[in-house]
Design a protein around this motif. Sequence first.
Motif, PDB file in Angstrom:
ATOM      1  N   LEU A 222      87.811  45.182  55.681  1.00  0.00           N
ATOM      2  CA  LEU A 222      86.539  44.817  56.322  1.00  0.00           C
ATOM      3  C   LEU A 222      86.049  43.460  55.831  1.00  0.00           C
ATOM      4  N   CYS A 223      86.260  43.189  54.557  1.00  0.00           N
ATOM      5  CA  CYS A 223      85.832  41.914  53.985  1.00  0.00           C
ATOM      6  C   CYS A 223      86.636  40.781  54.626  1.00  0.00           C
ATOM      7  N   SER A 224      87.928  41.005  54.805  1.00  0.00           N
ATOM      8  CA  SER A 224      88.773  40.000  55.465  1.00  0.00           C
ATOM      9  C   SER A 224      88.310  39.770  56.903  1.00  0.00           C
ATOM     10  N   THR A 225      87.973  40.841  57.590  1.00  0.00           N
ATOM     11  CA  THR A 225      87.517  40.737  58.979  1.00  0.00           C
ATOM     12  C   THR A 225      86.212  39.956  59.066  1.00  0.00           C
ATOM     13  N   ALA A 226      85.301  40.278  58.155  1.00  0.00           N
ATOM     14  CA  ALA A 226      84.017  39.563  58.136  1.00  0.00           C
ATOM     15  C   ALA A 226      84.238  38.086  57.839  1.00  0.00           C
ATOM     16  N   MET A 227      85.195  37.807  56.974  1.00  0.00           N
ATOM     17  CA  MET A 227      85.501  36.406  56.667  1.00  0.00           C
ATOM     18  C   MET A 227      86.056  35.694  57.913  1.00  0.00           C
TER      19      MET A 227
ATOM     20  N   LEU B 292      78.689  42.044  53.739  1.00  0.00           N
ATOM     21  CA  LEU B 292      77.369  41.830  54.351  1.00  0.00           C
ATOM     22  C   LEU B 292      77.029  40.350  54.425  1.00  0.00           C
ATOM     23  N   LEU B 293      77.351  39.642  53.350  1.00  0.00           N
ATOM     24  CA  LEU B 293      77.051  38.205  53.304  1.00  0.00           C
ATOM     25  C   LEU B 293      77.834  37.455  54.385  1.00  0.00           C
ATOM     26  N   PHE B 294      79.131  37.724  54.483  1.00  0.00           N
ATOM     27  CA  PHE B 294      79.974  37.029  55.472  1.00  0.00           C
ATOM     28  C   PHE B 294      79.523  37.362  56.893  1.00  0.00           C
ATOM     29  N   LEU B 295      79.237  38.642  57.122  1.00  0.00           N
ATOM     30  CA  LEU B 295      78.833  39.058  58.470  1.00  0.00           C
ATOM     31  C   LEU B 295      77.487  38.434  58.854  1.00  0.00           C
ATOM     32  N   ALA B 296      76.550  38.476  57.916  1.00  0.00           N
ATOM     33  CA  ALA B 296      75.217  37.944  58.211  1.00  0.00           C
ATOM     34  C   ALA B 296      75.298  36.452  58.527  1.00  0.00           C
ATOM     35  N   PHE B 297      75.999  35.711  57.679  1.00  0.00           N
ATOM     36  CA  PHE B 297      76.090  34.267  57.882  1.00  0.00           C
ATOM     37  C   PHE B 297      76.926  33.952  59.127  1.00  0.00           C
ATOM     38  N   GLY B 298      78.012  34.687  59.303  1.00  0.00           N
ATOM     39  CA  GLY B 298      78.893  34.457  60.449  1.00  0.00           C
ATOM     40  C   GLY B 298      78.189  34.733  61.766  1.00  0.00           C
ATOM     41  N   LEU B 299      77.456  35.836  61.846  1.00  0.00           N
ATOM     42  CA  LEU B 299      76.759  36.169  63.094  1.00  0.00           C
ATOM     43  C   LEU B 299      75.604  35.213  63.355  1.00  0.00           C
TER      44      LEU B 299
END
Lengths: 419, 336
Positions: A318-323, A406-413
Amino acid sequence: MAALSIAYKDLQILFKNRGLILQLFLMPILFTAIMSGALGSLGGDGEKDTRIPVAVVNLDGGEASRQFINGLEAAGGVRVESYSQAEAQALFDDSQIMRIVTIPANFSTNLDSNHPSTIQILNHKDAQIQETEAVRLVVEGVAQDMTLESQILFSLQQMGEMNAAAPTVYQQAFSTENLQRQARAQFEAARSQKLVSINQRTPAQQAEEERLAEEQPRLEDVTVPGFAVLFVFMTAQTTALSIYNEKKVGSFRRLLAAPISKVTLLGGKMLPNVITGILQIVVLFAFGVWGMRALGLKPVSLGNDYLALVLTLLLLVLCSTAMGILIAAIARTEGQIGGLSTLLLWGLGFLGGCFMPLFLLERFLKQLPMVVPHYWAKRALESLLIRGVGLADIGLELAALSGFILLFLAFGLWKFDFD
Amino acid sequence: MTAILEVDNLVKKYGDFEAVGGVSFSVEQGEVFGLLGPNGAGKTQTISMLTGVIEPTAGTARIGGYDIRSQMDQVKKINGLVPQDLALYPTLSARANLNFFGRIYGLRGKELKERVEDVLRIVALTDRADQAVDKYSGGMKRRVNIAAGLIHHPKLFFLDEPTVGVDPQSRNHIFESVLRLNRERGMSIVYTSHYMEEVELLCNRVAIIDQGKIIAMDTIKNLTALLGGGVIYVGLARVDDEILAGLAGLPAVAEATTVPSPVAPPASEEQALEAADRPPVSTEALVKVVAKQNQQAIVNVINYLNEHNQNLTSLEILEPNLESVFLHLTGKKLRE
């Protein structure tokens, strides 16, 4: 259902790309095999004498000392090389021999009279920790055997003398039962009061390494977790490229015009990464367990807590996906995705300890690796697979990984450009 | 007839830049409506707002009775979109692409299979449906692109420059498909292009759009009637008010005005293409004569100039068409 359709379509596209398949599935196996072989022992020594050389200085020269040296040879694993004290010291100072076992003067006399005696082991600062430990175990084993044998023989000798001198009426005191009781008492005494003890001297630096070695895994043990983390994060680039290509050909606009939500659309783009990551892990761990064994390498352990292992790997994926979403949001061109991916995935992989054991990494970089998710994923996997700990012991690592997701998803979105 | 699309003052801004500046138009059920304008005029932005690809900055529209701002989920089920790009997955076959887009619209099983076969028939690609799209010619890719927009049988079909980079044979095929969809299935179509001939061939009504604004909207007949019988551009060594008044007063001439120099007098479609790379014709003065009847006006203008000893340096005659209407309205060509 639309998200599944998008994911299915992306997987169709992915599995038509042979180059990508090789990169995602074969490269991790090759890296693991090569690095495990290079770091561990590939075998193939043939007729070579693999016993650990031990320099023995015999200052006694009596029967007991000869018996001790024969014991060392017979124990296997070590090869005795006899030197005078001066020769041994000169070779030791010149780093040509890594350890000296010194049998003290009067060793035989002391043992004959049931007096304790001490064998000295001197280890070189550059000696390999594993070899030093092996030699210590062999020397201690032989010394313990000699202690027991000597004390039992001495005890029996004393009893024989007492029996001969005793009046007939007291000779019943030396019945079989009493002799057996006496022998058992001597056996216990041999275990608690060592007649031959060992004194090992090690330079300070080596002592520290020994301590670390007891705490930390060997190099070859960390290749599977390390490359699992590295290559699962590689799929982030695939996600970013997939989104970029979708925008480039215009199909992203077509999907935006379809009756599906943006959440479904992004979910559909993320799902193939999750599936690919899980497949990567299955392939890599299957190779780690069965492939490594087939190649004569040490197979990877799956630890004792499978639930914790699955949870850790799921968070890793999931972390890789968010990245991947983060990279897709930041990079605007194919070149930027390639550059950013190289920096983020290889650079962070190196910083996060994917190529080396964490204890070595931490020695040089202190707490710096903690800023990357690779570090926490690797730390969790090392703890589970190598130290055999459970879910309760990797709470911090899993929390850190969740935080990165959460950090990657929040910033990415936040930065994602749907237009 | 009832309107399937009613656009009300739709605006799209990017910072200070206004890409679409308040367009309003409507499309009747079963109509083929054209949006004609040069590249960057705001056609794609307008379509993107109507199909839910981007959010409008202001204004709204109703499609099939649903508001695009509050009921876009319903709107998307009615709309079909063929983007200007080849919005396909090149390594997948045409059938796999169509299956995918069908599933996105909720089609499954037998229904999906039948729809895929149906749209393949419409674009005449049944025989090569299992070949990867990247093996197709440009024209064939365009046809699959159209098929993908048709898979869910939309009521309102947006085609955004669907013939860019297409060979004449495929272009004709696309025209036939569009006309058949409209005539046989009653599909309402919004067709954008910067090719005048396409719009003239396919559309009942046209909105001419430039710099984000609709500058004219009517049937093609009424739009070309703006030019009367046509336009004649006359290059003269010198011009004054007397000559202008004389030209304007000739029989078969509606008006005569000077055009700021140097502006190349426009040519026919083919000539304009050929002349695109050449420098404009150099004239000291250029007079634009709007004719009531082209042939008669030409004879009268030449006779008048001869009688008044005026040297003719150039002469361009424009038939009344959308290209000349666009030029008449904006002072520039469609493909500038």
